[in-house]
Design an enzyme around this catalytic site. Structure first.
Site, PDB file in Angstrom:
ATOM      1  N   GLU A 230      -6.575  30.526  35.895  1.00 49.36           N
ATOM      2  CA  GLU A 230      -6.317  30.691  37.332  1.00 49.36           C
ATOM      3  C   GLU A 230      -7.590  30.850  38.172  1.00 49.36           C
ATOM      4  OE1 GLU A 230      -3.482  33.880  37.669  1.00 49.36           O
ATOM      5  OE2 GLU A 230      -1.994  32.858  36.425  1.00 49.36           O
TER       6      GLU A 230
ATOM      7  N   ASN B 221      -6.165  26.941  32.173  1.00 48.73           N
ATOM      8  CA  ASN B 221      -4.755  27.270  32.373  1.00 48.73           C
ATOM      9  C   ASN B 221      -4.507  27.728  33.811  1.00 48.73           C
ATOM     10  OD1 ASN B 221      -2.101  27.712  31.017  1.00 48.73           O
ATOM     11  ND2 ASN B 221      -2.453  29.862  31.561  1.00 48.73           N
TER      12      ASN B 221
ATOM     13  N   HIS C 265       5.692  27.915  35.842  1.00 44.74           N
ATOM     14  CA  HIS C 265       6.609  28.931  36.365  1.00 44.74           C
ATOM     15  C   HIS C 265       7.324  28.264  37.541  1.00 44.74           C
ATOM     16  CE1 HIS C 265       4.967  32.010  33.816  1.00 44.74           C
ATOM     17  NE2 HIS C 265       3.742  31.835  34.310  1.00 44.74           N
TER      18      HIS C 265
ATOM     19  N   GLU D  87       3.479  28.231  29.950  1.00 44.19           N
ATOM     20  CA  GLU D  87       4.158  29.494  30.287  1.00 44.19           C
ATOM     21  C   GLU D  87       5.526  29.216  30.909  1.00 44.19           C
ATOM     22  OE1 GLU D  87       1.692  32.208  32.498  1.00 44.19           O
ATOM     23  OE2 GLU D  87      -0.151  31.595  31.463  1.00 44.19           O
TER      24      GLU D  87
ATOM     25  N   ASP E  30       9.065  28.964  32.360  1.00 44.10           N
ATOM     26  CA  ASP E  30      10.335  29.636  32.663  1.00 44.10           C
ATOM     27  C   ASP E  30      10.886  29.018  33.942  1.00 44.10           C
ATOM     28  OD1 ASP E  30       8.724  30.939  34.662  1.00 44.10           O
ATOM     29  OD2 ASP E  30       8.432  32.659  33.359  1.00 44.10           O
TER      30      ASP E  30
END
Length: 315
Positions: free
Chosen positions: A120, A160, A196, A225, A227
């Site tokens: 990030e 990432n 996400h 990651e 979801d």
């Protein structure tokens, strides 16, 4: 699958949760790669300048090896989850960065084949994030990848970030950064798309385009990651059968898009960010109920699980 291990995350921990045995059984049965949700972040792994805390991370490595699972390391450099001493460091920042990366990567080089080296570092508009790393080590991204490569020449190294699949300017900035590393002959394996996402955003077309651009740049693609939020407006009291069916299809479409768009040699893998809806980060962050993962509060497979399974089986 990202898993909790530490005592500070005791409700979802493979070690300390009241349902630890059930969690361990579910994770070992359903998945073949583990990511530490927290315990390999600097705050927990390197709590004091001259002290590392290896116990939880070692437990995860041991658990994975015992069950024939691979491990992806997360994360070496991030602007969050930093110990206080690192945030307020007054010494040689470059040397401190090198020491941390070299120590961690070297310890696990025999067991962890891939790492999120930097996490990030860009804002959604593609500009660099102002962080303690940016302030004290202006070339910290390149240096972090260089130090990681030095510590384990056989490792796989990822950048990432979130929203890369839906924010073209952000992805373009990351790809430009990766190209700059390549020109300097600093190894970077691929990009982790956190994913996400929610039931509406981003579109499959946007996701496909982002994956295609990354592959065209010669970089591997990890869904790192994943979801899927379903209660975007906070007006749903439960995961209805209709919502569950929508989530099942959304998961199916995401996995299918990845497998159809990213050639096998460019696939870095797919990781889901948590096991059970009950302990997902999403409800606490958005302050209302949600059900973003593949297993319900009782570790039972949801319709979403079947969406992933059918997409994988079709390939």
């Amino acid at each position: 699958m990202a898993v909790g291990v530490g005592q500070f995350e005791s409700q979802s921990s493979l070690r300390y949760s009241p349902q630890a045995t059930a969690l361990q059984q579910t994770v070992a049965r359903e998945f073949n790669l583990l990511v530490a949700e927290n315990v390999m972040k600097p705050q927990y792994l390197h709590p004091e300048e001259n002290r590392y805390f290896w116990e939880d991370a070692d437990y995860l490595v041991s658990f994975a090896k015992r069950h024939g699972m691979a491990i992806h390391g997360h994360t070496l450099v991030w602007h969050q989850a930093l110990p206080a001493w690192m945030q307020h460091y007054s010494g040689n920042w470059d040397g401190m960065l090198k020491e941390h990366i070299s120590t961690v990567v070297s310890r696990y080089s025999a067991d962890i084949a891939s790492w999120d080296v930097v996490n990030e570092a860009f804002l959604d508009d593609g500009t660099p994030r102002d962080s303690v790393w940016q302030q004290h080590v202006p070339d910290y991204i390149a240096k972090a990848f260089y130090y990681a490569n030095q510590s384990d020449p056989d490792g796989e190294w990822y950048y990432n970030d979130y929203n890369l699949e839906g924010m073209p300017k952000k992805l373009d900035a990351v790809l430009a950064m990766a190209n700059g590393l390549r020109q300097r002959q600093i190894g970077m394996t691929g990009i982790g798309f956190q994913m996400h996402i929610d039931r509406y955003w981003p579109s499959l077309e946007s996701i496909r385009t982002a994956f295609e651009k990354t592959v065209a740049a010669g970089l591997k693609v990890r869904i790192s990651e994943l979801d899927i939020r379903m209660n975007v407006n906070g007006d749903e009291a439960q995961l209805s059968a209709q919502l569950a069916a929508i989530q099942q299809q959304r998961y199916h479409d995401i996995i299918t898009t990845y497998l159809q768009t990213v050639p096998a040699e460019y696939r870095g893998g797919i990781s889901f960010w948590g096991v059970s809806d009950k302990y997902s980060w999403v409800p606490a962050y958005y302050q209302h109920a949600d059900w973003p993962l593949l297993f319900d509060d009782h570790l039972q497979r949801k319709a979403a699980w079947h969406g992933v399974y059918e997409a994988l089986r079709a390939q």
